[in-house]
Design a protein around this motif. Sequence first.
Motif, mmCIF file in Angstrom:
data_model
loop_
_atom_site.group_PDB
_atom_site.id
_atom_site.type_symbol
_atom_site.label_atom_id
_atom_site.label_comp_id
_atom_site.label_asym_id
_atom_site.label_seq_id
_atom_site.Cartn_x
_atom_site.Cartn_y
_atom_site.Cartn_z
ATOM 1 N N ASP A 1 0.710 -1.169 -0.009
ATOM 2 C CA ASP A 1 -0.005 0.068 -0.036
ATOM 3 C C ASP A 1 0.850 1.250 0.098
ATOM 4 N N PHE A 2 2.277 1.245 0.278
ATOM 5 C CA PHE A 2 3.048 2.318 0.436
ATOM 6 C C PHE A 2 2.899 2.991 -0.988
ATOM 7 N N TRP A 3 3.011 2.283 -2.227
ATOM 8 C CA TRP A 3 3.191 2.913 -3.206
ATOM 9 C C TRP A 3 1.847 3.597 -3.781
ATOM 10 N N HIS A 4 0.693 2.917 -3.425
ATOM 11 C CA HIS A 4 -0.535 3.497 -3.803
ATOM 12 C C HIS A 4 -0.705 5.028 -2.961
ATOM 13 N N LEU A 5 -0.164 4.969 -1.699
ATOM 14 C CA LEU A 5 -0.045 6.246 -1.148
ATOM 15 C C LEU A 5 0.920 7.110 -1.504
ATOM 16 N N TYR A 6 2.099 6.584 -1.908
ATOM 17 C CA TYR A 6 2.851 7.407 -2.611
ATOM 18 C C TYR A 6 2.647 8.250 -3.745
ATOM 19 N N VAL A 7 2.039 7.227 -4.780
ATOM 20 C CA VAL A 7 1.520 8.220 -6.016
ATOM 21 C C VAL A 7 0.345 8.940 -5.867
ATOM 22 N N ALA A 8 -0.590 8.530 -4.847
ATOM 23 C CA ALA A 8 -1.783 9.394 -4.674
ATOM 24 C C ALA A 8 -1.403 10.834 -3.940
ATOM 25 N N GLY A 9 -0.257 10.451 -2.910
ATOM 26 C CA GLY A 9 0.301 11.959 -2.501
ATOM 27 C C GLY A 9 0.704 12.758 -3.298
ATOM 28 N N ILE A 10 1.694 12.340 -4.092
ATOM 29 C CA ILE A 10 2.380 13.064 -5.298
ATOM 30 C C ILE A 10 1.523 13.834 -5.952
ATOM 31 N N THR A 11 0.424 13.007 -6.356
ATOM 32 C CA THR A 11 -0.636 13.713 -7.389
ATOM 33 C C THR A 11 -1.189 14.751 -6.735
ATOM 34 N N LEU A 12 -1.840 14.295 -5.302
ATOM 35 C CA LEU A 12 -2.667 15.684 -4.876
ATOM 36 C C LEU A 12 -1.639 16.838 -4.272
ATOM 37 N N VAL A 13 -0.449 16.501 -3.975
ATOM 38 C CA VAL A 13 0.124 17.614 -3.479
ATOM 39 C C VAL A 13 0.743 18.316 -4.711
ATOM 40 N N SER A 14 0.775 17.858 -5.778
ATOM 41 C CA SER A 14 1.122 18.547 -7.093
ATOM 42 C C SER A 14 0.022 19.569 -7.391
ATOM 43 N N ILE A 15 -1.206 19.062 -7.373
ATOM 44 C CA ILE A 15 -2.392 19.804 -7.599
ATOM 45 C C ILE A 15 -2.495 21.037 -6.639
ATOM 46 N N TYR B 1 -11.784 15.396 -11.904
ATOM 47 C CA TYR B 1 -11.614 14.170 -12.699
ATOM 48 C C TYR B 1 -10.938 13.043 -11.521
ATOM 49 N N GLY B 2 -10.268 13.445 -10.610
ATOM 50 C CA GLY B 2 -9.583 12.617 -9.619
ATOM 51 C C GLY B 2 -10.803 11.898 -8.602
ATOM 52 N N ALA B 3 -11.746 12.686 -8.298
ATOM 53 C CA ALA B 3 -13.016 12.069 -7.692
ATOM 54 C C ALA B 3 -13.800 11.212 -8.219
ATOM 55 N N LEU B 4 -13.798 11.366 -9.620
ATOM 56 C CA LEU B 4 -14.801 10.402 -10.415
ATOM 57 C C LEU B 4 -14.089 9.488 -11.115
ATOM 58 N N TYR B 5 -12.658 9.494 -11.543
ATOM 59 C CA TYR B 5 -12.168 8.388 -11.974
ATOM 60 C C TYR B 5 -10.929 8.100 -11.559
ATOM 61 N N PRO B 6 -10.104 7.034 -11.897
ATOM 62 C CA PRO B 6 -9.021 6.652 -11.144
ATOM 63 C C PRO B 6 -7.764 7.584 -11.454
ATOM 64 N N MET B 7 -7.233 8.073 -10.313
ATOM 65 C CA MET B 7 -6.162 9.092 -10.637
ATOM 66 C C MET B 7 -5.322 8.871 -9.363
ATOM 67 N N PHE B 8 -5.819 8.931 -8.178
ATOM 68 C CA PHE B 8 -5.142 8.851 -7.020
ATOM 69 C C PHE B 8 -4.830 7.534 -6.666
ATOM 70 N N GLY B 9 -3.543 7.149 -6.956
ATOM 71 C CA GLY B 9 -3.348 5.372 -6.589
ATOM 72 C C GLY B 9 -4.135 4.521 -7.095
ATOM 73 N N LYS B 10 -4.621 3.671 -6.210
ATOM 74 C CA LYS B 10 -5.616 2.505 -6.556
ATOM 75 C C LYS B 10 -6.913 3.107 -6.090
ATOM 76 N N PHE B 11 -7.271 4.084 -5.803
ATOM 77 C CA PHE B 11 -8.705 4.707 -5.436
ATOM 78 C C PHE B 11 -9.464 4.566 -7.107
ATOM 79 N N GLN B 12 -10.489 4.004 -6.980
ATOM 80 C CA GLN B 12 -11.259 3.769 -8.227
ATOM 81 C C GLN B 12 -12.147 4.910 -8.830
ATOM 82 N N GLY B 13 -12.275 5.884 -7.941
ATOM 83 C CA GLY B 13 -13.269 7.008 -8.314
ATOM 84 C C GLY B 13 -14.557 6.750 -8.142
ATOM 85 N N ALA B 14 -15.686 7.707 -7.955
ATOM 86 C CA ALA B 14 -16.885 7.355 -7.444
ATOM 87 C C ALA B 14 -17.551 6.973 -8.627
#
Length: 304
Positions: free
Chosen positions: A7-21, A77-90
């Motif tokens: 799960d570290f890499w899921h959180l890592y990717v999600a964190g970098i994406t969110l921090v960048s935005i 887009y991140g809330a609706l579709y997969p963008m933050f790690g393994k989060f599948q989106g709404a």
Amino acid sequence: MSDFISDFWHLYVAGITLVSIIACAVLLYISGTTKAATHADNTTGHVWDGDLREMNNPLPKWWVYLFIITVVFALVYGALYPMFGKFQGALGWSSQGQHAAEVKKVEDAIAPIYAKYNGMKPEEIAADAQAMAIGERLFMNYCAQCHGSDARGAKSFPNLADGDWLGGSDHAYIKTTIAQGRTGVMPPMAAAVGGPEDVKDVAHYVLSLSGSPSDSVRASQGKAKFAACAACHGPEGKGMAAVGAPNLTDGVWLHGWGEEAIIRAVNNGFNNHMPPQAALLNEAQINVLASYVWGLSNKPAAKQ
């Protein structure tokens, strides 16, 4: 390897994406609220080529709004579709799910076309012009890469248009082979035959079985040593369909003809593999394709 699926890499990717935005939003805010020191003539004091001065005008509002829209769009887009790690989106969208839906849509559309062939005998399907046209298209897409557009194969790829079959030749066998694939194995037999001269003797005996030019003395010496090969090819060399061993008494040579080719086969053996097509074709398509392949060597009269 487990480090790459934790799960570290899921959180890592999600964190970098969110921090960048968020960083983009902060940068927009800072650039829009910070006042730069300017001269009385509204320049920054930077001068190029003697008289080219940099003005301190703000960015056009439409340009700034585009940046803001980009940030908002990314969050939505991140809330609706997969963008933050393994989060599948709404919406629960996935490329795999979309592919499955599109495949099902196509299969539903073509199902009526294949439905009429489900209860027909192979020879009836092979005599149907429309079915053979469909089978030909399937063959070109999934089989011609190895067996050739005319189905006559090439070295190490069987000719499907003749009457020589390594395994079974009926519709059921062809259908099973298309769906499940086939692996043809001949183990290296040099140790069982003897030394290099013994292998050469066997090669000439095998050539003699099909009436090919051979050394009669070596062939007579190789006959007894052929016993190591008879377990699969039969005592007369006519092959055994049950194990996929080819007939050595005809003129069909899958892996090349001649002394050198046979010696190479005895020394090295073969391990040929036909990949299964069940993942690419549904049962109805396999049924029509098998009938097409069956018809290549049986040539029923076509019905218009």
